[in-house]
Design a protein around this motif. Sequence first.
Motif, PDB file in Angstrom:
ATOM      1  N   ALA A 138       0.897  -1.025   0.263  1.00 44.21           N
ATOM      2  CA  ALA A 138      -0.020  -0.089   0.079  1.00 44.21           C
ATOM      3  C   ALA A 138       0.788   1.185  -0.069  1.00 44.21           C
ATOM      4  CB  ALA A 138      -0.803  -0.039   1.239  1.00 44.21           C
ATOM      5  N   PHE A 191      -5.815   5.436   4.879  1.00 41.51           N
ATOM      6  CA  PHE A 191      -7.223   4.951   4.555  1.00 41.51           C
ATOM      7  C   PHE A 191      -8.201   5.274   5.293  1.00 41.51           C
ATOM      8  CE2 PHE A 191      -3.967   1.782   3.428  1.00 41.51           C
ATOM      9  CZ  PHE A 191      -4.606   1.286   2.275  1.00 41.51           C
ATOM     10  N   ASP A 193     -12.415   4.865   6.620  1.00 44.76           N
ATOM     11  CA  ASP A 193     -13.449   3.834   6.984  1.00 44.76           C
ATOM     12  C   ASP A 193     -14.893   4.307   6.702  1.00 44.76           C
ATOM     13  OD1 ASP A 193     -14.543   5.365   8.997  1.00 44.76           O
ATOM     14  OD2 ASP A 193     -13.482   3.863  10.610  1.00 44.76           O
ATOM     15  N   THR A 198      -9.959   8.191   9.743  1.00 44.00           N
ATOM     16  CA  THR A 198      -8.708   7.845   8.896  1.00 44.00           C
ATOM     17  C   THR A 198      -7.787   7.142   9.774  1.00 44.00           C
ATOM     18  OG1 THR A 198      -9.138   9.688   7.758  1.00 44.00           O
ATOM     19  CG2 THR A 198      -7.048   9.008   7.405  1.00 44.00           C
ATOM     20  N   SER A 201      -1.629   3.113   6.930  1.00 44.90           N
ATOM     21  CA  SER A 201      -1.572   1.697   6.613  1.00 44.90           C
ATOM     22  C   SER A 201      -0.845   0.755   7.846  1.00 44.90           C
ATOM     23  CB  SER A 201      -0.439   1.727   5.530  1.00 44.90           C
ATOM     24  OG  SER A 201       0.583   2.334   5.613  1.00 44.90           O
ATOM     25  N   TYR A 229     -11.999  -0.555   4.579  1.00 42.99           N
ATOM     26  CA  TYR A 229     -11.185   0.859   4.487  1.00 42.99           C
ATOM     27  C   TYR A 229     -10.920   1.031   3.145  1.00 42.99           C
ATOM     28  CZ  TYR A 229      -9.811   0.389   9.496  1.00 42.99           C
ATOM     29  OH  TYR A 229      -9.710   0.007  10.861  1.00 42.99           O
ATOM     30  N   ALA A 230     -10.758   2.339   2.743  1.00 45.23           N
ATOM     31  CA  ALA A 230     -10.457   2.536   1.222  1.00 45.23           C
ATOM     32  C   ALA A 230      -9.482   3.628   1.151  1.00 45.23           C
ATOM     33  CB  ALA A 230     -11.915   3.081   0.338  1.00 45.23           C
ATOM     34  N   ASN A 231      -8.633   3.658   0.222  1.00 42.90           N
ATOM     35  CA  ASN A 231      -7.853   4.874   0.212  1.00 42.90           C
ATOM     36  C   ASN A 231      -8.472   5.828  -0.949  1.00 42.90           C
ATOM     37  OD1 ASN A 231      -7.764   3.964  -2.647  1.00 42.90           O
ATOM     38  ND2 ASN A 231      -5.644   3.993  -2.855  1.00 42.90           N
TER      39      ASN A 231
END
Length: 257
Positions: A138, A191, A193, A198, A201, A229-231
């Motif tokens: 990541a 990341f 949620d 936030t 990594s 989670y997402a970036n």
Amino acid sequence: MVFKKHRSFAVLMLTLGLLLLVSGCGKKEEETMEVIAEQDFIGTTNENTIRLSQSGAVTEIAVEDYAEVNYKLDELEKYIREQVSSFNQEKGVDKVSFLQIREEGTVIKTAISFSDIETYNEFNRMDVKLAVYNAATADQIAAEEEKQHAVEEEKKAVSETELAEAGYDASNMQQEEIESMVEEKAVKASFTDPSGNTVGSDAIDANENLMIITDEKLAVEAPDGTIRYANKHAVFENGAAHTDGEGTAILVLFLGI
């Protein structure tokens, strides 16, 4: 479908005949026959979507506008079924299944299931990676993106005169030469949620999470609570993670999927 209609009619006639035989001239009884509706795999989906199951299987909902194409729905369905059949025959096992097709104006929606993400990629010529979560991976993706951004800024900031003074011919410079002028820095990926919190990594446990990596623009659905989670290249909306297709999206999923 024709076979099913004929079979239902035969069953109805047989049921009525038995009722008459048993009741004779007595009072008639009403018989209600249950109708099983066709399963709707597409639902209200309006964008290209992949649904992940706990077994690892993938259901794809493809949404395409055929406004500029002359087509017949039955011929399109036949073509898709032939592609699925041909793929399965080549593999020697049924790894892909046609589920449903629907026409909504000029938009055609299809649902197809795949045994796993690798089969989905091969059938569609896509590149959606699913692997055990790795913070270093990541971070590397984030660093590469930061460097590319710096390269673009360098192109804007440095004039051809300055490049010539430094011994570079701007008209003949290759991308690699420009990239070599930019220092690569260590970057920690971050990341978000579904609630907007936030995390870095290194705060994500590799022992209980998977990661999806893709440059494609699509929606990813999974069992409730699975996508954690997402970036920055994906957002959470309506129970799914939506990637923007403008960079490498990373989705972190609970390993229990």
